[in-house]
Scaffold this motif. Structure first.
Motif, PDB file in Angstrom:
ATOM      1  N   SER A 171       0.703  -1.112   0.058  1.00 17.94           N
ATOM      2  CA  SER A 171       0.026  -0.017  -0.241  1.00 17.94           C
ATOM      3  C   SER A 171       0.934   1.113   0.102  1.00 17.94           C
ATOM      4  O   SER A 171       1.700   1.241   0.941  1.00 17.94           O
ATOM      5  N   VAL A 172       0.727   2.145  -1.261  1.00 22.56           N
ATOM      6  CA  VAL A 172       1.579   3.380  -1.197  1.00 22.56           C
ATOM      7  C   VAL A 172       0.805   4.623  -0.591  1.00 22.56           C
ATOM      8  O   VAL A 172      -0.517   4.677  -1.294  1.00 22.56           O
ATOM      9  N   VAL A 173       1.162   5.120   0.367  1.00 25.57           N
ATOM     10  CA  VAL A 173       0.270   6.214   0.869  1.00 25.57           C
ATOM     11  C   VAL A 173       1.097   7.533   0.593  1.00 25.57           C
ATOM     12  O   VAL A 173       2.210   7.539   0.861  1.00 25.57           O
ATOM     13  N   ILE A 174       0.226   8.377  -0.013  1.00 25.92           N
ATOM     14  CA  ILE A 174       0.835   9.601  -0.434  1.00 25.92           C
ATOM     15  C   ILE A 174       0.047  10.937   0.136  1.00 25.92           C
ATOM     16  O   ILE A 174      -1.087  10.962  -0.134  1.00 25.92           O
ATOM     17  N   PRO A 175       0.522  11.423   1.005  1.00 26.85           N
ATOM     18  CA  PRO A 175       0.097  12.998   1.605  1.00 26.85           C
ATOM     19  C   PRO A 175       0.154  13.872   0.482  1.00 26.85           C
ATOM     20  O   PRO A 175       1.169  14.186  -0.112  1.00 26.85           O
ATOM     21  N   THR A 176      -0.924  14.500   0.276  1.00 21.92           N
ATOM     22  CA  THR A 176      -0.826  15.664  -0.844  1.00 21.92           C
ATOM     23  C   THR A 176      -1.340  16.987  -0.251  1.00 21.92           C
ATOM     24  O   THR A 176      -2.385  17.085   0.396  1.00 21.92           O
ATOM     25  N   LEU A 177      -0.965  18.136  -0.839  1.00 25.26           N
ATOM     26  CA  LEU A 177      -1.420  19.329  -0.502  1.00 25.26           C
ATOM     27  C   LEU A 177      -0.936  20.490  -1.777  1.00 25.26           C
ATOM     28  O   LEU A 177       0.249  20.627  -1.959  1.00 25.26           O
ATOM     29  N   ASP A 178      -2.033  20.794  -2.476  1.00 28.32           N
ATOM     30  CA  ASP A 178      -1.751  21.558  -3.840  1.00 28.32           C
ATOM     31  C   ASP A 178      -0.862  20.770  -4.412  1.00 28.32           C
ATOM     32  O   ASP A 178       0.197  21.491  -4.993  1.00 28.32           O
ATOM     33  N   GLU A 179      -1.122  19.692  -5.328  1.00 26.53           N
ATOM     34  CA  GLU A 179      -0.175  18.944  -6.093  1.00 26.53           C
ATOM     35  C   GLU A 179      -0.844  18.800  -7.317  1.00 26.53           C
ATOM     36  O   GLU A 179      -0.402  17.907  -8.059  1.00 26.53           O
ATOM     37  N   ALA A 180      -1.683  19.792  -7.722  1.00 30.92           N
ATOM     38  CA  ALA A 180      -2.271  19.322  -9.000  1.00 30.92           C
ATOM     39  C   ALA A 180      -1.275  19.252 -10.287  1.00 30.92           C
ATOM     40  O   ALA A 180      -1.763  18.519 -11.266  1.00 30.92           O
ATOM     41  N   LYS A 181      -0.386  19.992  -9.991  1.00 29.15           N
ATOM     42  CA  LYS A 181       0.511  20.226 -11.440  1.00 29.15           C
ATOM     43  C   LYS A 181       1.016  18.952 -11.647  1.00 29.15           C
ATOM     44  O   LYS A 181       1.309  18.591 -12.820  1.00 29.15           O
ATOM     45  N   ASP A 182       1.497  18.027 -10.689  1.00 36.02           N
ATOM     46  CA  ASP A 182       2.423  16.850 -10.871  1.00 36.02           C
ATOM     47  C   ASP A 182       1.577  15.469 -10.499  1.00 36.02           C
ATOM     48  O   ASP A 182       2.279  14.321 -10.449  1.00 36.02           O
ATOM     49  N   ILE A 183       0.448  15.466  -9.630  1.00 38.76           N
ATOM     50  CA  ILE A 183      -0.198  14.353  -9.117  1.00 38.76           C
ATOM     51  C   ILE A 183      -0.471  13.310 -10.073  1.00 38.76           C
ATOM     52  O   ILE A 183      -0.202  12.013  -9.912  1.00 38.76           O
ATOM     53  N   VAL A 184      -0.825  13.698 -11.326  1.00 38.65           N
ATOM     54  CA  VAL A 184      -1.148  12.828 -12.274  1.00 38.65           C
ATOM     55  C   VAL A 184       0.164  11.968 -12.877  1.00 38.65           C
ATOM     56  O   VAL A 184      -0.038  10.804 -13.151  1.00 38.65           O
ATOM     57  N   SER A 185       0.962  12.772 -13.218  1.00 36.87           N
ATOM     58  CA  SER A 185       2.330  12.088 -13.534  1.00 36.87           C
ATOM     59  C   SER A 185       2.764  11.238 -12.598  1.00 36.87           C
ATOM     60  O   SER A 185       3.269  10.046 -12.848  1.00 36.87           O
ATOM     61  N   LEU A 186       2.908  11.557 -11.294  1.00 34.26           N
ATOM     62  CA  LEU A 186       3.114  10.629  -9.949  1.00 34.26           C
ATOM     63  C   LEU A 186       2.599   9.376 -10.156  1.00 34.26           C
ATOM     64  O   LEU A 186       3.019   8.218 -10.005  1.00 34.26           O
ATOM     65  N   LEU A 187       1.228   9.595 -10.070  1.00 32.77           N
ATOM     66  CA  LEU A 187       0.350   8.185 -10.151  1.00 32.77           C
ATOM     67  C   LEU A 187       0.461   7.157 -11.207  1.00 32.77           C
ATOM     68  O   LEU A 187       0.435   6.056 -10.928  1.00 32.77           O
ATOM     69  N   ALA A 188       0.809   7.959 -12.518  1.00 32.24           N
ATOM     70  CA  ALA A 188       1.023   7.240 -13.488  1.00 32.24           C
ATOM     71  C   ALA A 188       2.134   6.230 -13.344  1.00 32.24           C
ATOM     72  O   ALA A 188       2.213   5.107 -13.937  1.00 32.24           O
ATOM     73  N   THR A 189       3.286   6.737 -12.838  1.00 29.04           N
ATOM     74  CA  THR A 189       4.486   5.777 -12.582  1.00 29.04           C
ATOM     75  C   THR A 189       4.086   4.881 -11.730  1.00 29.04           C
ATOM     76  O   THR A 189       5.046   3.975 -11.681  1.00 29.04           O
ATOM     77  N   LEU A 190       3.239   4.845 -10.656  1.00 28.59           N
ATOM     78  CA  LEU A 190       2.903   3.800  -9.789  1.00 28.59           C
ATOM     79  C   LEU A 190       1.890   2.750 -10.310  1.00 28.59           C
ATOM     80  O   LEU A 190       1.319   1.992  -9.466  1.00 28.59           O
ATOM     81  N   ALA A 191       1.443   2.836 -11.536  1.00 26.92           N
ATOM     82  CA  ALA A 191       0.714   1.750 -12.128  1.00 26.92           C
ATOM     83  C   ALA A 191       1.067   0.442 -11.978  1.00 26.92           C
ATOM     84  O   ALA A 191       0.064  -0.432 -11.541  1.00 26.92           O
ATOM     85  N   PRO A 192       2.304   0.068 -11.988  1.00 25.27           N
ATOM     86  CA  PRO A 192       2.838  -1.414 -11.668  1.00 25.27           C
ATOM     87  C   PRO A 192       2.385  -1.844 -10.551  1.00 25.27           C
ATOM     88  O   PRO A 192       2.317  -3.045 -10.101  1.00 25.27           O
ATOM     89  N   VAL A 193       2.309  -0.917  -9.470  1.00 24.12           N
ATOM     90  CA  VAL A 193       2.079  -1.356  -7.958  1.00 24.12           C
ATOM     91  C   VAL A 193       0.656  -1.874  -7.971  1.00 24.12           C
ATOM     92  O   VAL A 193       0.324  -2.850  -7.223  1.00 24.12           O
ATOM     93  N   ARG A 194      -0.178  -1.192  -8.791  1.00 27.76           N
ATOM     94  CA  ARG A 194      -1.710  -1.880  -8.864  1.00 27.76           C
ATOM     95  C   ARG A 194      -1.713  -2.890  -9.661  1.00 27.76           C
ATOM     96  O   ARG A 194      -2.450  -3.931  -9.254  1.00 27.76           O
ATOM     97  N   ALA A 195      -0.873  -3.207 -10.558  1.00 30.03           N
ATOM     98  CA  ALA A 195      -0.800  -4.357 -11.469  1.00 30.03           C
ATOM     99  C   ALA A 195      -0.458  -5.468 -10.609  1.00 30.03           C
ATOM    100  O   ALA A 195      -1.025  -6.685 -11.118  1.00 30.03           O
TER     101      ALA A 195
END
Length: 253
Positions: free
Chosen positions: A27-51
């Protein structure tokens, strides 16, 4: 762009092929605050974790920039919690289903292949928690020295910082009471609790964290500030007082 997509595809394929062999979910836990600029690209790199059967949890501190909505399609859970990394990470851990908790800052990228192997690395080491070495991304010539100092200090003291991406067996995390819900130094305080059980597993593969904090406030100024805060904390000054020096933004009423 094509190269990154190809790499991601092969990591997902490998994760799917090895899924049956892996007994511990992540389980990868990511705390966020005003991360709209980069959050999608970060989560895209973590797709293999879900796979591989792991999960991604984003815990947002009431960001006004729409971070939570942007994250929703790419995460298993998007939670809301009072602002503050310790509170947010504890909320994510409480909602997580995995046996291994990985606490990843939103401005940090982890080596995915190594991240997927963490259960095996921990099992072979006989330890229940650890951290990565870190590299700081940025233009300032002192940033490599800052990262080297962080890695060496951690190796000598057994204390990890959040920038190094702490990971811990869920049972041990719950046993020590999770992150102390303090405004600053929650990573240091957690490391001290975990260190009583064992030294951390040091993963030499580096996570890459943004140098924006250092560069925006001045690298030398930030180094001196962090030394001052760590010394004050070691001398017993409460983190709530230190947070005002650091410029911590509390949740608005």
């Amino acid at each position: 762009m094509r190269r990154e997509s190809s790499t991601s595809f092969h990591l997902i394929l490998r994760a799917q092929q090895n899924k049956v062999e892996r007994g511990t979910s992540i389980s990868v836990v990511i705390p966020t605050l005003d991360e709209a600029k980069d959050i999608v690209s970060l989560l895209a790199t973590l797709a293999p974790v879900r796979a591989v059967g792991g999960e991604i949890l984003v815990v947002d501190g009431d960001s006004p920039d729409g971070t939570a909505g942007l994250a929703a399609p790419y995460a298993d859970q998007v939670l809301s919690a009072p602002r503050g990394r310790a509170v947010q990470m504890n909320a994510g851990a409480a909602a997580a289903r995995g046996d291994l908790l990985v606490f990843l800052h939103a401005d940090t990228r982890a080596p995915i292949d190594t991240l997927l192997r963490l259960p095996d690395l921990l099992a072979r080491s006989g330890r229940s928690w650890g951290r990565f070495d870190v590299r700081i991304e940025g233009r300032h010539p002192l940033l490599p020295l800052v990262a080297w100092s962080m890695n060496q200090r951690s190796r000598l003291t057994g204390i990890a910082t959040g920038d190094q991406t702490i990971f811990v067996d869920r049972a041990l995390f719950e046993q020590v009471g999770g992150y102390p819900e303090i405004a600053l130094m929650e990573d240091i305080a957690l490391s001290r609790r975990l260190k009583r059980h064992s030294p951390p597993l040091r993963v030499r593969d580096r996570v890459v964290t943004s140098g924006r904090r250092w560069e925006s406030k001045g690298v030398l100024r930030t180094i001196l500030l962090m030394w001052r805060l760590r010394l004050a904390y070691a001398l017993g000054v409460h983190p709530d007082r230190l947070s005002h020096v650091y410029g911590y933004r509390s949740r608005p009423d």
